[in-house]
Design a protein around this motif. Structure first.
Motif, mmCIF file in Angstrom:
data_model
loop_
_atom_site.group_PDB
_atom_site.id
_atom_site.type_symbol
_atom_site.label_atom_id
_atom_site.label_comp_id
_atom_site.label_asym_id
_atom_site.label_seq_id
_atom_site.Cartn_x
_atom_site.Cartn_y
_atom_site.Cartn_z
ATOM 1 N N LEU C 72 0.815 -1.222 -0.004
ATOM 2 C CA LEU C 72 -0.087 -0.060 0.022
ATOM 3 C C LEU C 72 0.862 1.371 0.023
ATOM 4 O O LEU C 72 1.985 1.437 0.559
ATOM 5 N N GLY C 73 0.507 2.044 -0.846
ATOM 6 C CA GLY C 73 1.214 3.433 -0.945
ATOM 7 C C GLY C 73 -0.005 4.296 -1.199
ATOM 8 O O GLY C 73 -0.570 4.970 0.002
ATOM 9 N N ALA C 74 0.008 5.070 -2.392
ATOM 10 C CA ALA C 74 -1.089 5.915 -2.579
ATOM 11 C C ALA C 74 -0.927 7.387 -1.497
ATOM 12 O O ALA C 74 -1.930 7.751 -1.102
ATOM 13 N N ILE C 76 0.809 7.889 1.229
ATOM 14 C CA ILE C 76 1.291 7.398 2.718
ATOM 15 C C ILE C 76 2.470 6.342 2.408
ATOM 16 O O ILE C 76 1.783 5.044 1.919
ATOM 17 N N TYR C 77 3.533 6.411 3.005
ATOM 18 C CA TYR C 77 4.696 5.165 2.840
ATOM 19 C C TYR C 77 5.340 4.567 3.911
ATOM 20 O O TYR C 77 5.396 5.276 4.900
ATOM 21 N N TYR C 80 11.569 3.178 5.593
ATOM 22 C CA TYR C 80 12.241 2.864 6.994
ATOM 23 C C TYR C 80 12.555 4.105 7.469
ATOM 24 O O TYR C 80 13.170 5.049 7.175
ATOM 25 N N TYR C 267 6.293 7.684 10.624
ATOM 26 C CA TYR C 267 5.689 6.822 10.463
ATOM 27 C C TYR C 267 4.432 7.065 9.858
ATOM 28 O O TYR C 267 3.752 8.093 9.950
ATOM 29 N N GLN C 268 3.510 5.694 9.536
ATOM 30 C CA GLN C 268 2.361 5.836 8.895
ATOM 31 C C GLN C 268 1.276 6.346 9.667
ATOM 32 O O GLN C 268 0.369 7.395 9.187
ATOM 33 N N GLY C 271 -2.236 7.868 8.754
ATOM 34 C CA GLY C 271 -2.668 9.131 8.308
ATOM 35 C C GLY C 271 -2.121 10.287 8.987
ATOM 36 O O GLY C 271 -2.375 11.316 8.354
ATOM 37 N N ARG D 90 1.065 2.704 15.063
ATOM 38 C CA ARG D 90 2.281 3.651 14.613
ATOM 39 C C ARG D 90 2.430 3.242 13.373
ATOM 40 O O ARG D 90 2.812 3.998 12.078
ATOM 41 N N LEU D 92 0.404 1.651 11.169
ATOM 42 C CA LEU D 92 -0.878 1.322 10.335
ATOM 43 C C LEU D 92 -1.169 2.232 9.380
ATOM 44 O O LEU D 92 -1.226 3.544 9.422
ATOM 45 N N HIS D 93 -1.344 1.699 8.023
ATOM 46 C CA HIS D 93 -1.367 2.515 6.877
ATOM 47 C C HIS D 93 -2.924 3.157 6.778
ATOM 48 O O HIS D 93 -3.812 2.243 7.341
ATOM 49 N N PRO D 94 -3.073 4.404 6.402
ATOM 50 C CA PRO D 94 -4.285 4.882 6.447
ATOM 51 C C PRO D 94 -5.335 4.234 5.489
ATOM 52 O O PRO D 94 -6.659 4.436 5.758
ATOM 53 N N PHE D 320 -7.411 11.983 4.999
ATOM 54 C CA PHE D 320 -7.531 10.500 5.855
ATOM 55 C C PHE D 320 -8.437 10.989 6.890
ATOM 56 O O PHE D 320 -9.488 11.906 6.758
#
Ligand SMILES: Cc1ncc(COP(=O)(O)O)c(C=O)c1O
Ligand SMILES: Cc1ncc(COP(=O)(O)O)c(C=O)c1O
Lengths: 500, 440, 440, 500
Positions: C72-74, C76-77, C80, C267-268, C271, D90, D92-94, D320
């Protein structure tokens, strides 16, 4: 700054605990506590501020250059803190079944393999908690080994050079042995002639730091080995200075039979204001049966277990398998280098020699050789000519925001300044420190009072160590706490070893 | 290499200043015969991200107490470590400093150690504490060394109810110290004061544990009295978590109080690093091993802290030192101080009470024979599961519960005994789940 | 309450000093009619340990990128984040400070923001950067507000290949700004410069994304030229991770460069919070929204940093301000600075190359039709899975793989398209696993 | 201290990345970067030292008392940092599917419920990134609401009191409205007479902070509500000062239709040197259809989902669902209090009134009432009599290791000193600050130069803000970087709002 007890107020607290609605069993009266311990009482905000302030009044490697000789104050990579805090390591109970701790066992097994390769010796025990305990464990191994050969009663002496760290003789006594001192020759090596007269069938072994605490590699190491091995004695390698020779020269290849590592020096476990450390030992085959239990062994390709079935073991020197968190950090550290560990040592030695080259005209150099990862200068000249001691130089360095080097050690060098930059410093930092040292040497002649009054920019000036020892106020006494500022100063300064 | 700052140009300039042509040349003092002439046989270097991935993989092969409902104790405990402990320990200045040899640079950590020493003295009712020992086992060996020198005697007595690892370490150290170790067996889970009195004659010290390894409360004042009567130093090995509800060793005549600090502020961490604590009556202050911080003043009369009484120590006294310890466990002891400051006296008491209450609930709820039914226990207790303990453990672990420690590992005749530990992190429904597991 | 310090005695003394009898009385100015006369209907207070347990339970109900192999990206990535970022962000002084209104108290954070502004300018090739905007969407709205004032025009043009959420936020803000929003559709995955040129006539600005939402490289210099020719401000929305390998917007004539900073150092976090960055040519410095730190000197001539150009801001200019922003995203922007400093120019380039190389490998390995076969892509690319995207996602997730983002959520006619993202955290064998999953 | 760019050396780096052995696709030349960005080049040790030093030159709540009025600088509990860093939050992808983000959805849903209860309004959107964005979102809602009723063209005015924070008028303009100012009466309330003349069918709404930025609860609030609601206008509550009234008085009950929360104030999201924040809004039923998408809704007992199907929505104001990490911290914070949230506000108000009682004789108090969670003093008297300004008082407070209060705000009070202690301070701290303020007031008369020259113990003295604005050096220019110390000082000081 106030003591935490002086910030306390009855009724405050930082903790919240889950409410208990179950009955609390009765405790027999004679076992029950009635007068509660006077622990601090603060809410969380004040607790955080107190320790934040404590930290900012502490100088760490993160603050600046910390060339404390013999202590290898290198940078502590932050990724190591990340991995050591993985719940799978941090929250693992040491008595977890083996099936439930394979990752920990594997990590330790891998670290053992690595240390064996670096030492050039086949068997490793990770158990000792620090270098000193590694030493003592080594001496216990010697005792067990000689007992096994029926020589326990005759082999009573351990040879130690006069440059040795204090832990060496202290360990000897605690191990039930006697110290035989041996002198240092004019090049800074062990005096081999003296040595020959000291080694015989009564000798259990040698304890040697190589490179020595003078930062010099013992050029006679091969001869020394021959002397001990011919006498049937064992050789112990104090690994405090291993940072000089990783991948360059291995203790096992030098002839040592037992080696300790200081994981908090060479392999970057943070020093934590005094500890923790790690003092694994590596030994030759014939000593392996005596190592502490449990041994960490691999069964087949993928399974690891703890082996307690070692009939000749000395026993245990510490709980469980040793300081596991230290292993995680050191393992991670070594994996970042891989075979490139050699470069680590090379740069440590390059940095030290560079500083030495720039400093040796301004300070006395007792042994004029290239150094290894550290070097020892003497302020003897400054003392003679200007009354400026190693202590004064150290205190004045604080004004430049440097931590002083180790001073008054090794004991064979008067007014010793023992400088170990480590490999992780930038050239700019080395230059700034050298420039400061050179300026100090000039100031010693031109404005010595500046040095005598140093430090000028710290929360406290020079402290009265004599008063501290005489009064021995070693805890807060609440209402009865004395006001030492009302008591006379001792007026004396202790010029004793600081560091190492 | 991301930890090294020297550029190629730096290296060249530096070699020139030194007056050598290559880094190789710097090692010219190393005799040919002992030079290492190949590359180290280590796996290739990993990038930071790969290190994390590799260690995550290893960590995932462990079943930690977050992945299993655990009733394991037996010396290391799953107590709650508050977030402020992490906060303080992650302060780089504290993490990366070393022993505060130069007090002007290190008033912070010196003061923290002084505060720690005070907390240990308050907990134990003693006069002096050192800055920490390695762990709860080595402080027992340290205590023997003190006792040997104080009494001039060469025998030490340990209760069989003292943690087996502690006993084993004492026995490992004893030959070097010139000491003989005698064990006093337990009677129904605790030590008999009379038996102890008999053994203590001519002994340098007597070491017992409160609460003992089985979780039972020893008749500690009687044991201390027995030792004192025999001229042996009574040494109590105590759990800091218990000292909000249980009497302080100093209050019942102990000469030394020692213990494993982990339960107060350290994670389990597969057994280390943790801190051992050691406190003593003032009589023994000059025989204490390790660092001690004292209060004093600076040149301007301001309050200051400094390492003191150093004439005990290896760097001054060498072979006559009270110990060889140098590197200790300061950071972990600091965690202990933060933890105890977080708890405060009231919190410590509540924690002790909660553990006891939950453990009592568990005893009842499990409905299995107690190994030592007559004893008052603290947070641990021994039960008989009616089948080999390892079977019970295996069966329960398959359901995600670790029911406790198999006492047969250390004690004969306890094949079916489990030592169950209940901390404040366990809830009533956790205990209900354990009960189900062990009933099955 | 562990966050409150007042003891009972404190409270009494304080009330006495104030001259009231009760805390109640302090609220006497609140009219009876609007007082709240019951207890808040909230769940009971939790202890620290219970808070942790409760939130661990909630967290466990999420499948994070450590628990699933994620592509998943779009926007937010999963890049590292190095450990030094954690180290710096956990420094309490930085965590708990606020906007550096008083420069003498806050030289540290002021300098850090100045360094951050420099890094953003270097990345984007611009002259001035603010201290951060809320995120990658709101900085686009900010850009429109700048453009409106600079050009006096009332239309903004956005490429359809601009992140859909960014477009949506622009459209939400537009009515208040008095702006109309026009979208330029994509042609085969990228924007056609001629079409854009036509739309840009009379526009205040043109916003396009590089690499665009599909991962494709836009003909960015041509798009910027089209805007400039029309007197519209060209605004590039860029991924910081790409700027080691892709040309800086400043180098091809953009007026503003904006973007979502998350990929560099955050960090992701489902969102947010993250940071939006905004940089501009010097012409627009006095129309920039938000905080800007400038260099100056103190009374003794020493270098110092301070919030500057404040006459743009709401607290001085009120209704005439360039923006209403106050609280921004400094801590996240600081993480960005640390991250970029960790990477350095070489690291940034390597990271970009690694992402591209792995993505190229994935394109080949997946062996599925590309949605836009003619385009060069960066770390993301769109594929056609030959069945409804949600079915492919569901099937793969059952096997522990998240194969990417369903483009149908935003684009008509893309029912079977997945946007696959490959960062440097994915390995070749991860990609092989994805390929298996999508083949099945 | 050096800039990080000044510590850089070509060839150094802190990063290590996994090696890439795959071919890198060609980038078309016109899109390829040739001149690399001049990012810092340091190895990790220097990187850590640099930012450690940056931090120690920054004053945070952890450092000490930070009574910055209107900003609610309360303690940030550390457990919140622990939970926000749980990997399940931390990492978790939105765009994770709803089945894979139930925990996040549940947390947000629970937080919405809590905020609704605290506000006394039924519907919540967590999306806005900060208070200011909450304001703007509120204005967008008003616009959508009136548009829906066909009143968009006629309702153009937003009433704002002269005490309002600058964001309020700025938001009004950005929202496409016009500001109608209203005056403050002699008791510090809105001047109701003035108000009546300003509200009519052209009025879309009011924006009000209550308690106001004077720290005073508006005693006429019921009248005000009547005026707006009778005119068919809406009421917006700027929640910056909610810390005064949680569980004591609810904005919804006061009559407000839209409320924003500042999670970084009332609910302890750390301020991070300027942010992040969180600005959720709560609204009355009739405004709910217009809230941003997605809405977070509960389906049955245990399932949560994102609802995009809101035909009347204004759209989205941020990516988001908003700043999720902020929600985690604030949720944890509120759960630590539970219904006891009221005590939080009570103590905040007690602390403020205590300080006010001790200070009001030495400084002018423009409105002599009990205050709420903060109060505003004036240094007007000191200025008149001794030439000492609020700025001087603020700078001198630094010498006592306190962060100054907000100054020169609100604008209606000349030489304003706006002091907000928050509930998390100890009485000793309040007393120390008050004592310092009293001493400063005395020193203003007796040795004003001490104040004029303050601060004395900071890394820099007073800075030349005029020069900064004039020169606009807003990034490092490498070889071309100017040396501003060579350029003349402006000799002027800006007495403008600092804080809030
Ligand atoms: C040469 C030498 N040997 C032994 C030691 C003792 O090691 P440790 O502090 O790890 O116990 C040290 C350092 O303290 C040392 O420098
Ligand atoms: C009264 C008032 N309103 C609005 C704001 C703006 O809130 P934020 O900074 O969260 O955007 C603030 C604080 O900055 C404030 O004090």
């Amino acid at each position: 700054m106030k003591l935490i007890y002086e910030r306390s107020q009855e009724g405050r607290r930082a903790s919240s605990l889950p409410p208990n609605d179950l009955p609390v069993p009765e405790i027999p009266e004679e076992l029950r506590r009635d007068r509660p311990p006077r622990l601090p009482e603060l809410a969380e905000p004040e607790l955080v501020r107190h320790f934040t302030k404590i930290s900012t009044r502490t100088f760490g490697i993160d603050t600046g250059f910390y060339p404390l000789g013999s202590c290898t104050m290198k940078h502590n990579p932050r990724v190591n803190e990340r991995v050591v805090n993985l719940p799978g390591f941090r929250d693992l109970h040491p008595l977890q079944e083996e099936e439930g701790s394979q990752g920990a066992l594997e990590l330790m097994w891998r670290l053992q393999e690595i240390l064996a390769e670096v030492a050039g010796l086949p068997a490793v025990s990770l158990q000792p908690a620090a270098g000193s305990q590694g030493e003592l464990t080594g001496l216990m191994l010697m005792r067990a080994y000689f007992a096994d050969r029926g020589e326990a009663e005759t082999r009573r002496k351990i040879v130690i050079p006069d440059t040795a760290h204090g832990t060496n003789p202290a360990s000897v006594t605690m191990g039930g042995y006697e110290v035989t001192p041996v002198k240092t020759d004019p090049r800074g090596n062990i005096d081999v002639e003296d040595l020959r007269t000291k080694v015989d069938e009564g000798t259990a072994g040698l304890m040697l730091t190589n490179p020595s605490t003078l930062g010099l590699f013992d050029e006679s190491i091969e001869q020394i080995t021959r002397i001990f091995h011919e006498a049937g004695a064992l050789m112990y390698y104090d690994g405090a200075n291993l940072n000089a020779v990783c991948g360059i020269s291995r203790p096992g290849d030098m002839g040592f039979d037992i080696v300790h590592f200081n994981l908090h020096k060479t392999f970057s476990q943070p020093h934590g204001g005094g500890g923790p450390g790690g003092g694994p030992i590596a030994v030759r085959e014939r000593l392996e049966p005596f190592l502490p239990v449990p041994a960490i062994v691999r069964d087949g390709e993928e399974a690891f277990r703890l082996d307690y079935d070692r009939p000749k073991t000395i026993g245990k020197v510490r709980g469980f398998c040793g300081p596991f968190g230290v292993f995680v950090r050191s393992y991670a550290y070594i994996r970042a280098y891989g075979p490139g560990l050699r470069e680590m040592s090379e740069v440590a030695v390059l940095n030290a020699n560079y500083m030495l080259a720039r400093l040796k005209d301004a300070y006395e150099l007792p042994f004029d050789r290239l150094c290894m990862h550290e070097f020892v200068l003497s302020a003897r000249g400054l003392k003679r000519e200007h009354g400026i001691t190693a202590l004064d130089v150290a205190k004045r360095l604080m004004d430049y925001d440097f931590h002083p080097p180790t001073i008054y050690f090794p004991l064979v060098v008067p007014e010793a300044l023992m400088i170990e930059p480590t490999e992780t410093e930038a050239k700019e930092t080395l230059d700034e420190f050298v420039d400061a040292m050179l300026e100090i040497a000039r100031d010693a002649a031109e404005r010595p009072e500046l040095l005598k009054e140093a430090p000028h920019n710290r929360p406290v000036g020079r402290v009265d160590e004599v008063k501290a020892a005489k009064r021995a106020v070693v805890r807060y006494l609440f209402e009865d706490h004395p006001d030492l500022s009302k008591e006379p100063a001792s007026g004396r300064e202790l010029e004793v070893q600081k560091g190492a | 290499m991301s930890f090294l700052s020297l550029t190629e140009r730096d290296r060249e300039e530096m070699l020139a200043t030194i007056g050598v042509d290559s880094i190789e040349e710097l090692f010219r003092d190393i005799p040919e015969g002992v030079r290492f002439d190949r590359e180290l046989d280590l796996e290739p270097a990993l990038s930071e991200q790969e290190i994390v991935a590799h260690l995550e993989e290893l960590a995932a092969k462990n079943v930690d107490t977050g992945r299993e409902l655990s009733f394991l104790g037996a010396g290391i405990y799953d107590h709650y470590v508050p977030a402020v402990v992490d906060t303080v320990l992650s302060r780089g200045e504290l993490l990366t400093a070393y022993t505060p040899y130069q007090p002007e640079m290190s008033q912070g950590v010196l003061q923290a150690i002084f505060e720690y020493q005070t907390a240990v003295c308050e907990l134990t009712g003693m006069d002096v504490s050192n800055a920490s020992g390695y762990d709860g086992t080595t402080v027992a060996a340290d205590a023997c060394y003190v006792a040997k020198h104080v009494t001039g005697r060469s025998r030490v007595v340990v209760a069989e109810t003292l943690n087996p690892q502690v006993r084993q370490v004492v026995k490992t150290y004893a030959p070097g110290f010139g000491l003989e170790v005698v064990e006093v067996p337990h009677r129904g889970g605790v030590t008999d004061p009379d038996e102890l009195a008999a053994a203590a004659r001519d002994a340098a010290c007597v070491i017992f544990q409160q609460p003992n390894f089985f979780g039972c409360l020893e008749p500690a004042p009687d044991l201390a009295a027995a030792a004192n009567d025999a001229g042996a130093l009574p040494v109590a090995h105590v759990d800091p978590v218990s000292l909000g509800v249980l009497e302080a060793p100093g209050a019942y005549g102990c000469a030394l109080a020692i213990g494993e600090g982990q339960a107060a502020g350290n994670y389990q961490s597969y057994g280390g690093p943790h801190y051992g604590f050691m406190a003593a009556r003032s009589d023994y202050v000059r025989r204490m091993p390790g660092r001690i911080v004292g209060e004093t003043t600076d040149v301007e009369g301001r309050r200051a802290y400094v390492l003191t009484l150093q004439t005990r120590e290896q760097h001054i006294r060498r072979e006559k030192a009270t110990s060889n310890i140098t590197t200790n466990q300061t950071l972990l002891a600091l965690a202990g101080l933060v933890h105890l400051s977080w708890l405060g006296p009231q919190g410590l008491k509540e924690q002790g009470e909660t553990c006891m209450a939950l453990a009592a609930y568990a005893k009842e709820r499990l409905d299995l024979p107690l190994a030592f039914p007559d004893q008052t226990t603290f947070k641990e207790f021994a039960i008989r599961v009616g089948r080999p303990a390892e079977d019970a453990i295996r069966a329960a672990r398959e359901q995600g519960v670790h029911p406790g420690y198999a006492l047969k590992r250390d004690y004969a005749g306890m094949e079916d005994a489990l030592l169950v530990c209940v901390t404040e992190k366990r809830t009533r429904s956790d205990i209900d789940r354990l009960a189900e597991m062990l009933a099955a």
